[in-house]
Write an enzyme that holds these catalytic residues in place. Structure first.
Site, PDB file in Angstrom:
ATOM      1  N   TRP A   8      -0.879  75.907  55.327  1.00 36.21           N
ATOM      2  CA  TRP A   8      -1.176  76.490  54.153  1.00 36.21           C
ATOM      3  C   TRP A   8      -0.026  77.408  53.943  1.00 36.21           C
ATOM      4  O   TRP A   8       0.086  78.228  54.903  1.00 36.21           O
ATOM      5  CB  TRP A   8      -2.523  77.223  53.976  1.00 36.21           C
ATOM      6  CG  TRP A   8      -3.657  76.181  53.905  1.00 36.21           C
ATOM      7  CD1 TRP A   8      -4.443  75.496  54.876  1.00 36.21           C
ATOM      8  CD2 TRP A   8      -4.221  75.484  52.672  1.00 36.21           C
ATOM      9  NE1 TRP A   8      -5.334  74.444  54.509  1.00 36.21           N
ATOM     10  CE2 TRP A   8      -5.123  74.591  53.078  1.00 36.21           C
ATOM     11  CE3 TRP A   8      -3.904  75.773  51.499  1.00 36.21           C
ATOM     12  CZ2 TRP A   8      -6.088  73.949  52.173  1.00 36.21           C
ATOM     13  CZ3 TRP A   8      -4.555  75.291  50.580  1.00 36.21           C
ATOM     14  CH2 TRP A   8      -5.672  74.311  50.728  1.00 36.21           C
TER      15      TRP A   8
ATOM     16  N   PHE B 287      -7.522  77.381  60.925  1.00 41.54           N
ATOM     17  CA  PHE B 287      -8.750  77.181  61.636  1.00 41.54           C
ATOM     18  C   PHE B 287      -8.473  76.001  62.509  1.00 41.54           C
ATOM     19  O   PHE B 287      -9.009  75.896  63.548  1.00 41.54           O
ATOM     20  CB  PHE B 287      -9.691  76.662  60.697  1.00 41.54           C
ATOM     21  CG  PHE B 287     -11.065  76.760  61.166  1.00 41.54           C
ATOM     22  CD1 PHE B 287     -11.760  78.160  61.049  1.00 41.54           C
ATOM     23  CD2 PHE B 287     -11.816  75.554  61.638  1.00 41.54           C
ATOM     24  CE1 PHE B 287     -13.124  77.990  61.396  1.00 41.54           C
ATOM     25  CE2 PHE B 287     -13.348  75.866  61.864  1.00 41.54           C
ATOM     26  CZ  PHE B 287     -13.615  76.782  61.948  1.00 41.54           C
ATOM     27  N   GLU B 288      -7.517  75.304  62.493  1.00 43.95           N
ATOM     28  CA  GLU B 288      -6.938  74.202  63.275  1.00 43.95           C
ATOM     29  C   GLU B 288      -6.210  74.675  64.518  1.00 43.95           C
ATOM     30  O   GLU B 288      -5.858  73.821  65.563  1.00 43.95           O
ATOM     31  CB  GLU B 288      -6.135  73.080  62.680  1.00 43.95           C
ATOM     32  CG  GLU B 288      -7.239  72.449  61.714  1.00 43.95           C
ATOM     33  CD  GLU B 288      -7.552  72.957  60.353  1.00 43.95           C
ATOM     34  OE1 GLU B 288      -8.575  72.621  59.932  1.00 43.95           O
ATOM     35  OE2 GLU B 288      -6.707  73.952  60.024  1.00 43.95           O
TER      36      GLU B 288
ATOM     37  N   LEU C 123      -0.874  82.180  57.346  1.00 44.94           N
ATOM     38  CA  LEU C 123      -1.167  83.071  56.218  1.00 44.94           C
ATOM     39  C   LEU C 123      -2.538  82.690  55.775  1.00 44.94           C
ATOM     40  O   LEU C 123      -2.956  81.736  55.215  1.00 44.94           O
ATOM     41  CB  LEU C 123      -0.308  83.311  55.056  1.00 44.94           C
ATOM     42  CG  LEU C 123      -0.708  83.944  53.877  1.00 44.94           C
ATOM     43  CD1 LEU C 123      -0.717  85.448  54.307  1.00 44.94           C
ATOM     44  CD2 LEU C 123       0.410  83.754  52.935  1.00 44.94           C
ATOM     45  N   VAL C 124      -3.854  83.586  55.992  1.00 40.34           N
ATOM     46  CA  VAL C 124      -5.302  83.501  55.679  1.00 40.34           C
ATOM     47  C   VAL C 124      -5.331  84.180  54.471  1.00 40.34           C
ATOM     48  O   VAL C 124      -5.213  85.580  54.570  1.00 40.34           O
ATOM     49  CB  VAL C 124      -6.077  83.523  56.744  1.00 40.34           C
ATOM     50  CG1 VAL C 124      -7.691  83.366  56.188  1.00 40.34           C
ATOM     51  CG2 VAL C 124      -5.828  82.964  58.026  1.00 40.34           C
ATOM     52  N   VAL C 125      -5.425  83.721  53.246  1.00 38.40           N
ATOM     53  CA  VAL C 125      -5.468  84.747  52.030  1.00 38.40           C
ATOM     54  C   VAL C 125      -6.848  84.574  51.561  1.00 38.40           C
ATOM     55  O   VAL C 125      -7.744  83.789  51.772  1.00 38.40           O
ATOM     56  CB  VAL C 125      -4.582  84.037  50.794  1.00 38.40           C
ATOM     57  CG1 VAL C 125      -3.117  84.129  51.054  1.00 38.40           C
ATOM     58  CG2 VAL C 125      -4.841  82.509  50.427  1.00 38.40           C
TER      59      VAL C 125
ATOM     60  N   ARG D 137     -14.173  83.710  52.448  1.00 40.70           N
ATOM     61  CA  ARG D 137     -14.046  82.916  53.606  1.00 40.70           C
ATOM     62  C   ARG D 137     -12.950  83.359  54.206  1.00 40.70           C
ATOM     63  O   ARG D 137     -13.054  83.234  55.766  1.00 40.70           O
ATOM     64  CB  ARG D 137     -13.718  81.632  53.132  1.00 40.70           C
ATOM     65  CG  ARG D 137     -13.550  80.475  54.161  1.00 40.70           C
ATOM     66  CD  ARG D 137     -13.423  79.087  53.493  1.00 40.70           C
ATOM     67  NE  ARG D 137     -13.349  78.189  54.610  1.00 40.70           N
ATOM     68  CZ  ARG D 137     -12.213  77.697  54.973  1.00 40.70           C
ATOM     69  NH1 ARG D 137     -11.233  78.083  54.693  1.00 40.70           N
ATOM     70  NH2 ARG D 137     -12.276  76.597  56.216  1.00 40.70           N
TER      71      ARG D 137
END
Length: 148
Positions: A15, A48-49, A71-73, A79
């Site tokens: 991502w 998450f993986e 990068l978690v947006v 979430r």
């Protein structure tokens, strides 16, 4: 400086790969500057993986250190808070359970939008974080090579 024979794995989420890959490239460059050249880059679909892949890699006994990059947006449904906290907690547990150093460049910026200004800013930010990640790994694996 002669190369240090420590194998390192960087596990990178896909991502926002264009931004995440800047951290990976910067980390690899920084590690090479410290003499670490045996670096594997493993790609996973998302943040998450990362913990499961890192746990499996740590269990092989082939790695001196492992790091996750993502990068978690904020996609508007909150979430991202759950994902980021879960990933970082799981990485810490892997490190404590396996006694293999695990590092995180899993970042969660507030108010990220996919427009030119944010893309430019976060691309530079991930380059900086990749360099910091390399320094942390090097300092952990070779404490006499601590950056100034």
């Amino acid at each position: 400086m002669s190369p240090i024979s420590h194998r390192i794995a960087l596990v990178a989420a896909r991502w926002h790969a264009d931004i995440v890959d800047r951290a990976v490239a910067s980390c690899r460059t920084g590690l090479a500057a410290h003499g670490f050249t045996d670096i594997d880059v493993i790609e996973v679909p998302g943040a998450f993986e990362i913990p499961l892949r890192i746990k499996r890699l740590a269990s092989t006994g082939q790695y001196a250190a492992l790091a996750g990059c993502a990068l978690v947006v904020d996609g508007g449904i909150y979430r991202h808070d759950f994902v980021a906290a879960t990933v970082v907690d799981a990485l810490m547990r892997v490190q404590l359970d396996t006694d293999v150093p695990v590092f995180s460049a899993v970042l969660t910026p507030h108010h990220f939008h996919e427009h030119a200004e944010h893309l430019t800013y976060f691309t530079r930010h991930f380059e900086t974080k990749g360099a910091e990640l390399a320094n942390a790994i090097a300092a952990t694996l070779n404490p006499t090579d601590v950056p100034a």
